[in-house]
Design a protein around this motif. Sequence first.
Motif, mmCIF file in Angstrom:
data_model
loop_
_atom_site.group_PDB
_atom_site.id
_atom_site.type_symbol
_atom_site.label_atom_id
_atom_site.label_comp_id
_atom_site.label_asym_id
_atom_site.label_seq_id
_atom_site.Cartn_x
_atom_site.Cartn_y
_atom_site.Cartn_z
ATOM 1 N N ILE A 120 3.878 3.135 9.812
ATOM 2 C CA ILE A 120 3.593 2.848 8.400
ATOM 3 C C ILE A 120 2.149 3.256 8.159
ATOM 4 C CG2 ILE A 120 3.351 1.028 6.672
ATOM 5 C CD1 ILE A 120 5.315 -0.597 8.122
ATOM 6 N N ALA A 121 1.928 4.034 7.106
ATOM 7 C CA ALA A 121 0.552 4.426 6.814
ATOM 8 C C ALA A 121 -0.204 3.175 6.375
ATOM 9 C CB ALA A 121 0.550 5.450 5.698
ATOM 10 N N SER A 122 -1.369 2.933 6.983
ATOM 11 C CA SER A 122 -2.109 1.718 6.640
ATOM 12 C C SER A 122 -3.147 1.992 5.563
ATOM 13 C CB SER A 122 -2.791 1.162 7.881
ATOM 14 O OG SER A 122 -3.678 2.122 8.395
ATOM 15 N N SER A 123 -3.301 3.265 5.125
ATOM 16 C CA SER A 123 -4.429 3.545 4.240
ATOM 17 C C SER A 123 -4.292 2.840 2.882
ATOM 18 C CB SER A 123 -4.618 5.051 4.056
ATOM 19 O OG SER A 123 -3.437 5.610 3.566
ATOM 20 N N ALA A 124 -3.082 2.698 2.354
ATOM 21 C CA ALA A 124 -2.937 2.059 1.036
ATOM 22 C C ALA A 124 -3.325 0.584 1.104
ATOM 23 C CB ALA A 124 -1.511 2.213 0.520
ATOM 24 N N SER A 125 -2.817 -0.110 2.122
ATOM 25 C CA SER A 125 -3.135 -1.540 2.214
ATOM 26 C C SER A 125 -4.598 -1.734 2.610
ATOM 27 C CB SER A 125 -2.197 -2.243 3.200
ATOM 28 O OG SER A 125 -2.226 -1.630 4.463
ATOM 29 N N ALA A 126 -5.095 -0.916 3.547
ATOM 30 C CA ALA A 126 -6.475 -1.098 4.021
ATOM 31 C C ALA A 126 -7.489 -0.799 2.915
ATOM 32 C CB ALA A 126 -6.729 -0.191 5.237
ATOM 33 N N MET A 127 -7.283 0.310 2.205
ATOM 34 C CA MET A 127 -8.253 0.688 1.160
ATOM 35 C C MET A 127 -8.199 -0.275 -0.016
ATOM 36 S SD MET A 127 -10.311 2.977 1.770
ATOM 37 C CE MET A 127 -10.523 3.831 3.309
ATOM 38 N N SER A 128 -7.003 -0.750 -0.366
ATOM 39 C CA SER A 128 -6.934 -1.680 -1.501
ATOM 40 C C SER A 128 -7.538 -3.033 -1.110
ATOM 41 C CB SER A 128 -5.502 -1.820 -2.025
ATOM 42 O OG SER A 128 -4.624 -2.198 -0.993
ATOM 43 N N ALA A 129 -7.319 -3.473 0.128
ATOM 44 C CA ALA A 129 -7.902 -4.767 0.549
ATOM 45 C C ALA A 129 -9.428 -4.683 0.523
ATOM 46 C CB ALA A 129 -7.404 -5.137 1.949
ATOM 47 N N LEU A 130 -9.971 -3.579 1.024
ATOM 48 C CA LEU A 130 -11.435 -3.425 1.036
ATOM 49 C C LEU A 130 -11.980 -3.323 -0.393
ATOM 50 C CD1 LEU A 130 -13.924 -3.151 2.871
ATOM 51 C CD2 LEU A 130 -13.550 -0.671 2.904
ATOM 52 N N ALA A 131 -11.281 -2.587 -1.234
ATOM 53 C CA ALA A 131 -11.728 -2.435 -2.635
ATOM 54 C C ALA A 131 -11.737 -3.791 -3.351
ATOM 55 C CB ALA A 131 -10.810 -1.459 -3.365
ATOM 56 N N LEU A 132 -10.717 -4.599 -3.094
ATOM 57 C CA LEU A 132 -10.670 -5.925 -3.732
ATOM 58 C C LEU A 132 -11.830 -6.800 -3.239
ATOM 59 C CD1 LEU A 132 -6.818 -6.256 -3.493
ATOM 60 C CD2 LEU A 132 -8.073 -6.531 -5.638
ATOM 61 N N CYS A 133 -12.133 -6.720 -1.953
ATOM 62 C CA CYS A 133 -13.255 -7.524 -1.416
ATOM 63 C C CYS A 133 -14.582 -7.091 -2.047
ATOM 64 C CB CYS A 133 -13.348 -7.366 0.108
ATOM 65 S SG CYS A 133 -12.048 -8.193 1.019
#
Length: 357
Positions: A120-133
């Motif tokens: 599973i590509a993690s870039s969507a979840s990882a980048m959105s989590a960091l952006a929200l933080c």
Amino acid sequence: MEKYPSPKATGMSGNNYTTAWQSPSNIALVKYWGKYPGQFPANPSISFTLDKSHTRTSVEADVERSGSLKVEFSYDGKPAPAFEDRIVKTLRNWEAHFPFLANSRLRINTVNSFPHSAGIASSASAMSALALCIGDIEARINGDSDENAFRKKASFIARLGSGSAARSVYPYAALWGASPGIPLSSDEYAIPLEGIAPVFKTFRDSILIVDPQKKEVSSSEGHALMEGHPFAPARFQQAEEHCLDLLDILKNEKLSDLVSLVEKEALTLHALMMSSSPGYLLMKGGTIEIIQRIRQFREQSGIPTCFTLDAGPNVHLLYPEKDESDVRMFIEQELQSFCKEAKVIHDRVGSGPSRIK
Ligand code: PMV
């Protein structure tokens, strides 16, 4: 965990701010394929927001140090300096939009709910989590509490890190990309899809892991091959039409239209890859076997289940919640043997990111 928590709820002491967000991956129904400099999409796309496949990220920021941006990164509590350069590069790219970053020391810890090797590509979840933080910390610094502006900026910033990440900040379903006929749609950020029928808010997505290996051609290389692709103009036009059709399908619960549109999108994506210069093939033998069995099962059972693919060999099997037990049995009996180590991730459409207390 709250669904749309106010940025005000974040912890702070002195110049130190802490926050943590859980943000999901998403699966595109109408695919984004091809982009322009600045991470602008060549066509609009629509995705379901997932639930179980997510990243949890926490950020501790000391924001008023003089000097430059400093990052300490850990994965699941263990220092992971190998990733720091990539994260610093992403955050530098965000500095123009978050000036506080230029003087900050950040301690970032992240963990995915799915293993790196899950396919599973993690870039969507990882980048959105960091952006929200990061957006959350900025909102605290500025005393902003406008929830819509917060989400929009998180989507905008996530997009700069990874295009499809822009869609992960909203519950259930999101559209990214300026679309004639779709008010408020933008190339800069995604928008939430309002008014989708209840059946889709609990839709299931069983991810059949045919091959968990890193793919031979990355998404970035694939997007680049759309430049000058002979079918590009027709494809971009088709995606615009599919977005309009899909909005109608999602609002009016047109399940059989969903099935044909979603499968056509998945096969078109892979047809574009095969007909690029050079052409390439990411589907494996197991992918084709699974697709054929899904079509046969649908024919025989009448259950409106369909497959979609992202830029890889793994198959996402989408179906209504009420058909879960029949589809699960079908997966066990007919599909699981084509999955690497029988690996299947049973995910579902979810309610979007949430702050972690
Ligand atoms: O966000 P990227 O650059 O990893 O591209 C994603 C491309 C697809 O997953 C194939 C389609 C999509 O819209 O998510």
